[in-house]
Design an enzyme around this catalytic site. Sequence first.
Site, PDB file in Angstrom:
ATOM      1  N   CYS A 109      12.001 -45.292  -0.733  1.00 43.30           N
ATOM      2  CA  CYS A 109      11.403 -46.460  -0.093  1.00 43.30           C
ATOM      3  C   CYS A 109      10.826 -47.320  -1.211  1.00 43.30           C
ATOM      4  CB  CYS A 109      10.301 -45.990   0.858  1.00 43.30           C
ATOM      5  SG  CYS A 109       9.377 -47.339   1.609  1.00 43.30           S
ATOM      6  N   GLU A 136      15.208 -51.115  12.310  1.00 38.78           N
ATOM      7  CA  GLU A 136      14.504 -50.005  12.980  1.00 38.78           C
ATOM      8  C   GLU A 136      14.705 -50.058  14.492  1.00 38.78           C
ATOM      9  OE1 GLU A 136      12.424 -47.231  12.054  1.00 38.78           O
ATOM     10  OE2 GLU A 136      13.341 -47.499  10.095  1.00 38.78           O
ATOM     11  N   ASP A 139      10.990 -41.803   3.543  1.00 40.99           N
ATOM     12  CA  ASP A 139      11.037 -43.264   3.772  1.00 40.99           C
ATOM     13  C   ASP A 139      10.131 -43.589   4.950  1.00 40.99           C
ATOM     14  OD1 ASP A 139      11.938 -45.975   3.460  1.00 40.99           O
ATOM     15  OD2 ASP A 139      13.212 -45.700   5.205  1.00 40.99           O
ATOM     16  N   SER A 140       9.792 -44.858   5.064  1.00 42.70           N
ATOM     17  CA  SER A 140       9.004 -45.295   6.220  1.00 42.70           C
ATOM     18  C   SER A 140       9.795 -45.087   7.514  1.00 42.70           C
ATOM     19  CB  SER A 140       8.626 -46.772   6.069  1.00 42.70           C
ATOM     20  OG  SER A 140       9.796 -47.553   6.007  1.00 42.70           O
ATOM     21  N   HIS A 170      16.523 -49.918   3.617  1.00 43.77           N
ATOM     22  CA  HIS A 170      17.070 -50.240   4.944  1.00 43.77           C
ATOM     23  C   HIS A 170      18.251 -51.224   4.853  1.00 43.77           C
ATOM     24  CE1 HIS A 170      13.339 -48.557   6.536  1.00 43.77           C
ATOM     25  NE2 HIS A 170      13.766 -48.734   7.774  1.00 43.77           N
ATOM     26  N   CYS A 219      15.555 -52.735  -0.795  1.00 41.97           N
ATOM     27  CA  CYS A 219      14.901 -52.072   0.336  1.00 41.97           C
ATOM     28  C   CYS A 219      15.971 -51.138   0.880  1.00 41.97           C
ATOM     29  CB  CYS A 219      14.486 -53.080   1.398  1.00 41.97           C
ATOM     30  SG  CYS A 219      13.946 -52.292   2.934  1.00 41.97           S
TER      31      CYS A 219
END
Length: 277
Positions: free
Chosen positions: A74, A160, A11-12, A196, A194
């Site tokens: 992701c 994040e 994932d990012s 996240h 997403c």
Amino acid sequence: MQVTKPIGVFDSGIGGLTVFRSIAEKLPGYDYLYFGDNTRAPYGNRSFKTIHQYTWECVQWMFNQGCPLVILACNTASAKALRTIQQQDMPNSRYADRRVLGVIRPTAEVIGNYTQTHEIGVLGTKGTVQSQSYAIEINKFFPEVTVHQQACPLWVPLIENGEYDKPGSDYYVKQYLDQIMAQSANIDTLLLACTHYPLLQDKIKAYLPPHINVVAQGDIVADSLSDYLQRHTEIEQDLTKGGNRQFFTTTDDTADFDQHASLFFNAEVMSSYVAMK
Ligand code: DGL
């Protein structure tokens, strides 16, 4: 000599841990390598070229660690980079025998089963929404379903930066939910497209009427991977099964990564730093 051949989960940043957690719960016996490109996240507002370049760099690094199979946990990378990696990069590389899978197709295959009204709202990054990948893929499996989409560009930076459970994030949670729900009164299912976003799930649910289904992808992707491994025995047999989990991140603040990651993964995480140019 390569001692393990883990399943790679990419994932990012930390969002992919919401998928990794479901995968590790469903398929605990395999070795796993999680890689978060935290220092270059968010990917969501970046160009196609940059997302492809970053994702392919990270996937090659994971191949070099021995992963026969990498899951792009992701949506942004799945929407923007997966096809080019599968069709152009891999066949012409020394990794032609490896596999990379994304999260959009497995989600599109089942999401129509969650709606009674046949109207779904898809919440994702700007890149995922602009790619139209969900509208196209869902239409293949559920042509009767209308897909409404909303980009939520501030959610990944909030997550994040560790703000997902702070009161300041409520304003932005409500803002994007109001925007998607204003698109149609018939939406009864919201897909968190997403990886996240499940970190905001409690806040998201608190701002929605109780009849709305809020669907996260973790279990869907885990079921699909399990099915894939049963159908592809040549890959399955190549994977090592020691139950190990390794974590890597491109941020040099590994302590920060470990603190958040342990929370989402529900087990202690100790990561190692990987420098990316
Ligand atoms: N977690 C990612 C996704 O599923 C990417 C978020 C980002 O880096 O913008 O889209």
